[in-house]
Design an enzyme around this catalytic site. Structure first.
Site, PDB file in Angstrom:
ATOM      1  N   ILE A   1       1.024  -1.097  -0.046  1.00 48.65           N
ATOM      2  CA  ILE A   1       0.025  -0.070  -0.081  1.00 48.65           C
ATOM      3  C   ILE A   1       0.747   1.321  -0.090  1.00 48.65           C
ATOM      4  O   ILE A   1       1.697   1.319   1.186  1.00 48.65           O
ATOM      5  CB  ILE A   1      -0.792   0.054   1.513  1.00 48.65           C
ATOM      6  CG1 ILE A   1      -1.971  -0.836   1.024  1.00 48.65           C
ATOM      7  CG2 ILE A   1      -1.138   1.397   0.957  1.00 48.65           C
ATOM      8  CD1 ILE A   1      -2.588  -1.599   2.763  1.00 48.65           C
ATOM      9  N   ASP A   2       0.651   2.281  -1.077  1.00 47.73           N
ATOM     10  CA  ASP A   2       1.124   3.344  -0.965  1.00 47.73           C
ATOM     11  C   ASP A   2       1.157   4.530  -0.133  1.00 47.73           C
ATOM     12  O   ASP A   2      -0.142   4.277   0.260  1.00 47.73           O
ATOM     13  CB  ASP A   2       1.442   3.628  -2.354  1.00 47.73           C
ATOM     14  CG  ASP A   2       0.607   3.972  -3.255  1.00 47.73           C
ATOM     15  OD1 ASP A   2      -0.577   4.393  -2.191  1.00 47.73           O
ATOM     16  OD2 ASP A   2       0.476   4.674  -4.410  1.00 47.73           O
TER      17      ASP A   2
END
Lengths: 415, 83
Positions: B41-42
């Site tokens: 997840i960025d």
């Protein structure tokens, strides 16, 4: 004359006529129509004078997974869809960390758009106004920026030789291809994924174009609304779509045994420096762009058998282009105007229509211009109407012109 | 929420949010997982997840705190403590 041969080895598209190249091309040949009545709520809300549009035949949500869709503007979505089709069509595999079909440092991207992501901009501004900062997406800027489509394709295909996103309005897709050609000519890349995309059918773009008096008002007959070169034409129809081609240095393509559709043999880019929306009355910029494309291809005007015209179906523009083609190439050339079926794909137009140009050479057949019932007597050239025309072609030109005085001509030749 | 949610309820709610935002299957979202290293997840998606978690659990997650929530378990504990 170009020194490096640039060939086309893959093509992808999503358009108002189909979700890929095959369905779009088949529909063009069959004379099908992509223009629809626009029954969006905002058309009646603002009593917009034009109730026409050319929406995509296949929604991106039918193709891309949900999470990817929500991270991308529609323009970015369709650029990726077209690029993946072109990439696979070229015989390449999707890159992984372990394996890449093309060395990333030798792979570039040049995908233009006229406007980029205005719908994201407006939607997010509504959220800010109505719900405050917290509801604004952290993806707002990467979704609205006009380099977004090209940048996302570079990530998707692992392209590290540079990403370009020309913005030259309705010539952006063609300029993407011209930029890619230059990248290969100058040795910056062996392969470039190139074209254009646009998805901006929205109340403000339709209202803006309506106020510039450039849209067709033939609301009761959508299938007859776009009629380039016809005496009763009254404007263009706003569409959406993307076209992407894989351009490749010829020796690179030959070495891997790739199927070659043909060559992008020459390009011409000029500017009118005249009026922000109107074309130069003597068509100097258009003539020079076409001439430059033919010259850089090492061809002479008599070699050009066909022009896939920009012809948007506006009263003034179509005449200007026909005159420019006559002067630059001559009276022998055979025209077609695919916007009669596709509508105007703005930044996607030049790329999608380049695919049609190349397929006309490849298959030896030119699709008919829809709705050409009474050719404007000021247009003296031979425009294909009624049925597609079989014609052996060795070279053809695609024209694209854009608000701002942009003129881009691309010369394609047989493999 | 009228009553304070249990840690199980928080974990289930977070898993739904992570699936919605980032497409990670909700049963992959377990307390030991790192948002960045395990769930890929960025930072942009983390902002969306935080905003949705704030709404769902009626909690404030300032940026300084968000930076410390490395694992799903960290987030569950933070919400349980502050909701």
């Amino acid at each position: 004359m170009s020194t490096v041969d640039v060939v086309v080895t893959g093509m992808g598209a999503t358009t108002p006529l189909g979700g890929d190249v095959t369905s779009t091309w088949d529909a063009l040949l069959a004379g099908k129509n992509g223009i629809r009545a626009n029954d969006a709520e905002w058309v009646s809300k603002f009593d917009l004078p034009t109730r026409l549009a050319a929406p995509l035949a296949v929604e991106p949500s039918e193709v891309l997974p949900r999470v990817q869709l929500r991270r991308l503007d529609r323009c970015e979505q369709i650029a990726i869809i077209a690029a993946r089709e072109a990439w696979a069509d070229a015989g390449f595999e999707r890159p992984t960390e372990e394996h890449q079909s093309v060395e990333p440092e030798r792979l570039g991207v040049a995908i233009g758009t006229g406007i980029g992501g205005p719908v994201t901009l407006l939607d997010q501004d509504d959220l800010l106004e109505n719900h405050g900062l917290r509801k604004v997406s952290p993806l707002t800027v990467p979704m609205l920026m006009p380099n977004g489509p090209a940048a996302h394709v570079s990530i998707d295909l692992m392209a590290r030789a540079g990403v370009h996103s020309p913005a030259s309005a309705c010539a952006s897709g063609a300029e993407g291809l011209a930029t890619a050609w230059q990248m290969i000519q100058t040795g910056r890349a062996d392969v470039v994924v190139a074209g254009g995309a646009e998805a901006c059918i929205h109340q403000i773009t339709v209202a803006g174009f309506a106020q510039s008096r450039t849209l067709s008002l033939r609301n009761d007959e959508p299938e007859r609304a776009s009629r380039p070169f016809d005496v009763d034409r009254d404007g263009f129809v706003l569409g959406e779509g993307a076209g992407v081609l894989v351009l490749e240095r010829e020796d690179h393509a030959r070495a891997r045994g790739a199927r070659i559709y043909g060559r992008l043999a020459g390009t011409g880019i000029t500017s009118d420096a005249y009026h922000i929306t109107g074309n130069h009355p003597e068509g100097i910029g258009q003539i020079n762009a076409i001439t430059q494309a033919i010259r850089t291809a090492g061809l002479s005007p008599t070699d050009i058998g066909h022009v896939n015209a920009h012809a948007t179906s506006t009263v003034v523009g179509d005449i200007g282009e026909a005159v420019a083609i006559s002067k630059a190439i001559g009276e022998h050339v055979v025209l077609t105007a695919p916007k009669s079926a596709l509508g105007h794909l703005v930044g996607g137009a030049g790329a999608v229509e380049s695919i049609a140009t190349l397929l006309s050479i490849y298959h030896g057949i030119i699709p008919a211009t829809r709705n050409l019932e009474n050719q404007d007597p000021k247009v003296t050239l031979d425009v294909v109407a009624g049925e597609p025309r079989k014609l052996e072609l060795t070279a053809a030109v695609n024209d694209s012109f854009g608000f701002g005085g942009h003129n881009v001509a691309l010369a394609f030749t047989a493999a | 929420m009228a009553e304070k949610p249990t840690e199980e309820q928080i974990l289930a709610g977070l898993a739904e949010i992570v699936e919605e935002v980032a497409g990670v299957e909700s049963d992959e979202v377990t307390a030991d997982k790192s948002f960045v290293d395990d769930l890929d997840i960025d930072s942009l998606s983390m902002v969306e997840i935080a905003v949705q978690a704030e709404d769902r659990f009626e909690v404030k997650i300032p940026d300084a705190e968000l930076a410390n929530l490395k694992t799903v378990g960290d987030a569950v504990s933070y919400v349980a403590k502050n909701a």
